[in-house]
Design a protein around this motif. Structure first.
Motif, PDB file in Angstrom:
ATOM      1  N   ALA A  17       0.830  -1.210   0.000  1.00  0.00           N
ATOM      2  CA  ALA A  17       0.000   0.000   0.000  1.00  0.00           C
ATOM      3  C   ALA A  17       0.862   1.257   0.000  1.00  0.00           C
ATOM      4  O   ALA A  17       0.601   2.208  -0.749  1.00  0.00           O
ATOM      5  CB  ALA A  17      -0.928  -0.009   1.213  1.00  0.00           C
ATOM      6  N   SER A  18       1.903   1.282   0.848  1.00  0.00           N
ATOM      7  CA  SER A  18       2.774   2.463   0.868  1.00  0.00           C
ATOM      8  C   SER A  18       3.545   2.599  -0.436  1.00  0.00           C
ATOM      9  O   SER A  18       3.803   3.719  -0.901  1.00  0.00           O
ATOM     10  CB  SER A  18       3.741   2.388   2.058  1.00  0.00           C
ATOM     11  OG  SER A  18       4.665   1.339   1.908  1.00  0.00           O
ATOM     12  N   GLY A  21       1.476   4.345  -2.959  1.00  0.00           N
ATOM     13  CA  GLY A  21       1.573   5.792  -2.779  1.00  0.00           C
ATOM     14  C   GLY A  21       2.859   6.351  -3.344  1.00  0.00           C
ATOM     15  O   GLY A  21       2.868   7.418  -3.972  1.00  0.00           O
ATOM     16  N   SER A 174      -1.626   6.329   2.423  1.00  0.00           N
ATOM     17  CA  SER A 174      -0.891   5.069   2.275  1.00  0.00           C
ATOM     18  C   SER A 174       0.168   4.923   3.363  1.00  0.00           C
ATOM     19  O   SER A 174       0.431   3.805   3.838  1.00  0.00           O
ATOM     20  CB  SER A 174      -0.250   4.993   0.887  1.00  0.00           C
ATOM     21  OG  SER A 174       0.892   5.829   0.772  1.00  0.00           O
TER      22      SER A 174
END
Length: 394
Positions: A17-18, A21, A174
């Motif tokens: 998820a990060s 981003g 994120s």
């Protein structure tokens, strides 16, 4: 499935998820800074240089904090700081405010990566399983990057300030996802024994320094190949190689961990990876003289060799940095490893730009010599480092 395995999966998805981003941000940041924020390119360059310098200096201290306190909290703190800094970009008015926000956003990245590795290695004891965990994390990272870059392309197509600001907000969220998961993860095993300084561990520094040179493969793909193919080959060719690399990493990074089951095998893998990257450079040097159709084939073959070299380099660097570190200072040691790689990444684009501009095809031959020499040095340096870990005879 045990509790630790469950949390390793959650950390993997949070990393994905990060990374989504990050992929979104890295796709749009240049145009956001210049078209929306109205910043001059010089200010952007100053901010990036300052952030890079602070990030190198902060990597080892942040890793040491992960050893002394709790890797979860250090990872959460660095991630939260980066998320808050990202959210502040639309509020930054003026060059110096922009520089400050950029430093707060980019500088903790290396230390945060060291804390994340310290957390993962604190949850898993076996070095082989640690490498497998890092490989799965990298796959999630690449999938996230690709997804984020796709959304970033839509933002660029809209080219509207509202879309850019929405992308910034999404990136900040994120980071929040990774922060929450990190804080809720199980407490990692605390290092035992007296902390050791990796900056005094010359055998370890030599190994991570040599393997870090192989990380020039990323600048080779992002800078060297586009510069070279734009001269006489289709402009889209470099993009094709990026796709091949991304798909190859997603499919093969976990199986590639079998190439580095021991430090000695990892060292040999690093040597072979250096040779593969060197061969890719030689092929690229010859791509202009064989004509356009054959040149395309040669560049694609070079891309496949690059993929093989990258996969081998990554698993070798993981195994060696983990197997040769002092367990009681794993965060600090991983901080050194991150800093070494970041240093090479800072000079990588300039290395290929200057080399190919000044030496033409000779720039590729210079890069081939660097890859070959760095990879060939790893086995001997690894044996030296292993000897330094052995107890002295009575």
């Amino acid at each position: 499935m045990g509790e630790v395995e469950t949390w390793l999966r959650r950390l993997m998805w949070a990393r994905g998820a990060s990374a989504a981003g990050d992929g979104l941000w890295f796709t749009i940041w240049a145009l956001y800074f210049t078209r929306v924020a109205g910043l001059p390119p010089v200010a952007v360059g100053i901010a990036m240089a300052a952030a890079g310098g602070v990030g190198l200096a902060a990597a080892v201290p942040l890793g040491s904090l992960a050893d002394r306190f709790d890797a979860r909290r250090v990872l959460a703190a660095t991630t939260t700081l980066r998320g808050l800094a990202m959210a502040c970009y639309p509020l930054a008015q003026g060059t110096w405010a922009f520089v400050l926000v950029t430093v707060l956003f980019a500088a903790p990245a290396n230390g945060g990566n060291a804390a994340r590795t310290a957390l993962l290695t604190g949850l898993v004891a076996d070095d082989g399983e640690r490498v497998a965990v890092l490989a799965r994390q990298r796959v999630a990272q690449h999938v996230g990057y690709a997804a984020g870059a796709g959304v970033g392309a839509l933002v660029l197509a809209l080219d509207d300030p509202t879309a850019y600001h929405a992308a910034i907000a999404a990136n900040a969220v994120s980071f929040a996802v990774l922060t929450v998961v990190a804080l809720r993860a199980p407490v990692p095993r605390r290092p035992t024994g007296r902390a050791a300084s990796p900056l005094r561990d010359r055998p370890y520094l030599a190994v991570v320094g040599a393997t870090a040179v192989l990380s020039l493969c990323w600048a080779m793909l992002s800078t060297g190949v586009p510069l070279w193919t734009s001269r006489s080959l289709p402009l889209s060719l470099s993009g094709v190689l990026v796709v091949v690399s991304s798909v190859g990493v997603a499919l093969l990074q976990v199986p590639a961990t079998r190439l580095a089951t021991t430090p000695s095998r990892a060292a040999r893998t690093a040597a072979v990876s250096g040779a593969a990257l060197a061969a890719a450079c030689v092929l690229l040097a010859s791509s202009e003289v064989v004509g356009r159709p054959a040149g395309v084939v040669v560049v694609v073959l070079a891309g496949l060799l690059h993929l093989a070299g990258e996969l081998g380099y990554v698993v070798a660097s993981w195994r060696l940095s983990l197997a040769l570190m002092r367990e009681e200072s794993r965060g600090a040691y991983q901080g050194v490893s991150e800093a070494a790689t970041a240093t090479v990444q800072m000079v990588g684009p300039a290395f290929f730009t200057v080399g190919l501009t000044a030496l033409d095809a000779g720039g590729w031959l210079l890069a081939a010599a660097v890859f070959l020499a760095a990879g060939a040095a790893v086995p001997a340096l690894t044996r030296r480092a292993e000897r330094s870990r052995e107890p002295s005879p009575a």
